[in-house]
Design a protein around this motif. Structure first.
Motif, mmCIF file in Angstrom:
data_model
loop_
_atom_site.group_PDB
_atom_site.id
_atom_site.type_symbol
_atom_site.label_atom_id
_atom_site.label_comp_id
_atom_site.label_asym_id
_atom_site.label_seq_id
_atom_site.Cartn_x
_atom_site.Cartn_y
_atom_site.Cartn_z
ATOM 1 N N GLN A 1 0.826 -1.211 0.000
ATOM 2 C CA GLN A 1 0.000 0.000 0.000
ATOM 3 C C GLN A 1 0.859 1.260 0.000
ATOM 4 O OE1 GLN A 1 -2.282 -0.923 3.518
ATOM 5 N NE2 GLN A 1 -4.132 -1.351 2.318
ATOM 6 N N MET A 2 1.960 1.244 0.752
ATOM 7 C CA MET A 2 2.848 2.408 0.788
ATOM 8 C C MET A 2 3.428 2.672 -0.594
ATOM 9 S SD MET A 2 4.261 4.889 2.439
ATOM 10 C CE MET A 2 4.083 4.551 4.203
ATOM 11 N N LYS A 3 3.888 1.620 -1.275
ATOM 12 C CA LYS A 3 4.425 1.782 -2.630
ATOM 13 C C LYS A 3 3.346 2.316 -3.560
ATOM 14 C CE LYS A 3 6.480 -0.768 -6.483
ATOM 15 N NZ LYS A 3 6.881 -2.107 -6.986
ATOM 16 N N MET A 4 2.138 1.774 -3.447
ATOM 17 C CA MET A 4 1.029 2.235 -4.281
ATOM 18 C C MET A 4 0.763 3.708 -4.065
ATOM 19 S SD MET A 4 -2.444 3.165 -3.988
ATOM 20 C CE MET A 4 -3.140 2.319 -2.563
ATOM 21 N N PHE A 5 0.741 4.144 -2.800
ATOM 22 C CA PHE A 5 0.458 5.548 -2.509
ATOM 23 C C PHE A 5 1.547 6.461 -3.063
ATOM 24 C CE2 PHE A 5 1.251 9.255 0.148
ATOM 25 C CZ PHE A 5 0.037 9.918 0.021
ATOM 26 N N LEU A 6 2.801 6.123 -2.819
ATOM 27 C CA LEU A 6 3.909 6.990 -3.234
ATOM 28 C C LEU A 6 3.988 7.123 -4.756
ATOM 29 C CD1 LEU A 6 6.644 5.805 -0.712
ATOM 30 C CD2 LEU A 6 5.452 8.002 -0.705
ATOM 31 N N THR A 7 3.566 6.110 -5.468
ATOM 32 C CA THR A 7 3.633 6.167 -6.922
ATOM 33 C C THR A 7 2.412 6.854 -7.535
ATOM 34 O OG1 THR A 7 2.756 3.896 -7.004
ATOM 35 C CG2 THR A 7 5.151 4.171 -7.140
ATOM 36 N N PRO B 1 -2.433 -6.749 11.489
ATOM 37 C CA PRO B 1 -2.248 -8.077 12.089
ATOM 38 C C PRO B 1 -0.785 -8.314 12.454
ATOM 39 C CG PRO B 1 -3.640 -8.204 10.130
ATOM 40 C CD PRO B 1 -3.115 -6.799 10.183
ATOM 41 N N LYS B 2 -0.528 -9.071 13.480
ATOM 42 C CA LYS B 2 0.831 -9.229 14.015
ATOM 43 C C LYS B 2 1.823 -9.741 12.975
ATOM 44 C CE LYS B 2 -0.404 -9.744 18.879
ATOM 45 N NZ LYS B 2 -0.339 -10.588 20.089
ATOM 46 N N HIS B 3 1.368 -10.555 12.032
ATOM 47 C CA HIS B 3 2.286 -11.115 11.037
ATOM 48 C C HIS B 3 2.566 -10.138 9.898
ATOM 49 C CE1 HIS B 3 -1.693 -11.849 9.271
ATOM 50 N NE2 HIS B 3 -1.065 -11.787 8.103
ATOM 51 N N GLN B 4 1.824 -9.010 9.846
ATOM 52 C CA GLN B 4 1.938 -8.064 8.735
ATOM 53 C C GLN B 4 2.911 -6.935 9.060
ATOM 54 O OE1 GLN B 4 0.208 -7.936 5.404
ATOM 55 N NE2 GLN B 4 2.104 -6.741 5.400
ATOM 56 N N LYS B 5 3.905 -6.730 8.199
ATOM 57 C CA LYS B 5 4.882 -5.665 8.399
ATOM 58 C C LYS B 5 4.287 -4.325 8.008
ATOM 59 C CE LYS B 5 9.714 -4.494 7.454
ATOM 60 N NZ LYS B 5 10.954 -4.904 6.747
ATOM 61 N N SER B 6 4.646 -3.268 8.755
ATOM 62 C CA SER B 6 4.168 -1.917 8.457
ATOM 63 C C SER B 6 4.960 -1.311 7.301
ATOM 64 C CB SER B 6 4.311 -1.028 9.696
ATOM 65 O OG SER B 6 4.143 0.335 9.357
ATOM 66 N N GLY B 7 4.237 -0.717 6.353
ATOM 67 C CA GLY B 7 4.892 -0.052 5.238
ATOM 68 C C GLY B 7 5.716 1.147 5.673
ATOM 69 N N LEU B 8 5.299 1.798 6.777
ATOM 70 C CA LEU B 8 6.047 2.962 7.265
ATOM 71 C C LEU B 8 7.388 2.544 7.844
ATOM 72 C CD1 LEU B 8 5.994 6.017 7.694
ATOM 73 C CD2 LEU B 8 4.941 5.624 9.925
ATOM 74 N N MET B 9 7.450 1.375 8.453
ATOM 75 C CA MET B 9 8.725 0.882 8.973
ATOM 76 C C MET B 9 9.680 0.542 7.830
ATOM 77 S SD MET B 9 7.587 -1.557 12.143
ATOM 78 C CE MET B 9 6.792 -0.906 13.618
ATOM 79 N N VAL C 1 9.638 1.596 4.643
ATOM 80 C CA VAL C 1 9.987 2.684 3.721
ATOM 81 C C VAL C 1 11.178 3.497 4.222
ATOM 82 C CG1 VAL C 1 8.534 4.543 4.659
ATOM 83 C CG2 VAL C 1 8.890 4.369 2.180
ATOM 84 N N GLN C 2 11.408 3.494 5.529
ATOM 85 C CA GLN C 2 12.535 4.253 6.075
ATOM 86 C C GLN C 2 13.859 3.702 5.575
ATOM 87 O OE1 GLN C 2 12.081 5.370 10.420
ATOM 88 N NE2 GLN C 2 10.275 4.068 10.215
ATOM 89 N N GLN C 3 13.917 2.386 5.371
ATOM 90 C CA GLN C 3 15.131 1.774 4.829
ATOM 91 C C GLN C 3 15.184 1.885 3.308
ATOM 92 O OE1 GLN C 3 17.697 0.583 6.646
ATOM 93 N NE2 GLN C 3 16.556 1.389 8.394
ATOM 94 N N VAL C 4 14.035 1.723 2.662
ATOM 95 C CA VAL C 4 13.984 1.714 1.199
ATOM 96 C C VAL C 4 14.361 3.076 0.615
ATOM 97 C CG1 VAL C 4 12.489 1.393 -0.813
ATOM 98 C CG2 VAL C 4 12.258 -0.129 1.167
#
Length: 329
Positions: A250-256, A276-284, A286-289
């Motif tokens: 979703q983060m990639k979709m929004f930024l593009t 959900p606990k198994h799902q990684k946050s896009g905000l976390m 994107v800081q590295q990407v």
């Protein structure tokens, strides 16, 4: 050894100014005591401050600042904002990674209904400057640090100056999940509760009537994140709020979605992820990407940037210490 109390006096005595300084039932003094963790006793124009040396010196300076403003009634909001500014480490040495930036921070004048709007802390001022100088700005930090409000203020300013033709304010509606269809009303009514903070900021910064007219002209749009897919947003100021609840996809979709002549501000608090606990946050992620991409700025707010009730700052700090202890154990 018990620290020696610090004594200060306001002479010649002016009972009206002293009353304004102290507030009804000494409410203003209680605010200072709570925010700075000191004890204040008063006899007429004489004040005795007890506590840690650094804290009582700061409290004395705060009281002097408030006394200089006490020709008029001091509202509770004025006192709390004054305490927040006093607690902001404006004069402290800057961290190595921020020293060059903070030395040249400018306070941009924003065209909003709030004429007294400016960055109350050093990082808030830096954040406003970064929004003006970059096409994509990330604001990451705890609640109450002004991430969303200052982003909306910058968006309103850009619209008022004609720098963009519309504002698009976006939020993921994570808590509703797949159950949105079971809520009463049309889609707008279903997602409105999740977008309400954005409405509140707009009404405060533009006024109810002007905001309503901008909605009618489609100059302002508020929508859930899912509605952004497939769009290209030109000449727009786009804010993604609560971005910690986006997935990496979703983060990639929004930024593009960013089109020509547009700006984007992405805000969130990575300690309050509702995915959900198994799902990684896009905000976390994107800081590295995107950390080395020119034209993109990151502002990391801390507990001392909280601009709410002074107790909120101490609550956030307490939770940060608690989380650190949990990680270390």
């Amino acid at each position: 050894m018990k620290p020696t109390p610090l004594e200060i006096s306001f002479t010649p005595a002016d009972n009206q100014r002293l009353a304004n300084l102290c507030g009804a039932l000494d409410e203003n003094l209680k605010q200072v005591e709570t925010a700075l963790d000191v004890a204040i006793s008063r006899r007429g124009e004489h004040f005795s401050l007890s506590g840690k040396s650094g804290q009582i010196k700061l409290a004395a300076q705060v009281l002097r600042n408030f006394y200089s403003q006490s020709q008029q009634h001091l509202s509770l909001e004025q006192v709390q904002l004054g305490l927040i500014e006093a607690l902001s480490p404006q004069n402290a040495p800057s961290p190595a990674d921020e020293s060059d930036k903070t030395a040249t921070i400018k306070q941009p004048a924003l065209l909003t209904r709030r004429s007294n709007l400016y960055g109350r802390t050093q990082r808030q001022a830096l954040y406003l400057q970064q929004i003006q100088e970059h096409d994509i700005t990330f604001a990451i930090g705890p609640a109450g640090t002004g991430k969303t409000y200052l982003a909306v203020a910058s968006a309103v300013d850009a619209l008022e100056r004609g720098l963009v033709s519309r504002l698009i304010l976006v939020r993921p509606a994570v808590e509703a999940g797949e159950h949105l269809g079971f809520l009463p009303g049309d889609m707008t009514q279903k997602v409105d509760p999740y977008l309400r903070p954005l409405y509140d900021a707009l009404y405060d910064l533009m006024g109810l009537e002007k905001t309503s007219k901008q909605f009618e002209r489609n100059s302002i749009e508020i929508a859930p994140l899912a509605f952004m897919r497939g769009r290209t947003l030109n000449q727009s100021f786009i804010i993604l709020d609560e971005a910690q609840n986006t997935t990496p996809e979703q983060m990639k979709m929004f930024l593009t979605r960013l089109g020509l002549g547009s700006k984007a501000v992405i805000t969130g608090d990575v300690t309050q992820v509702d995915l959900p606990k198994h799902q990684k946050s896009g905000l976390m992620e994107v800081q590295q990407v995107l950390k080395d991409i020119r034209g993109i700025a990151f502002t990391h707010f801390k507990s001392e940037d909280v601009v709410r009730h002074p107790l909120v700052q101490r609550i956030v700090t307490a939770y940060e210490k608690h989380d650190k202890r949990k990680q270390e154990s």
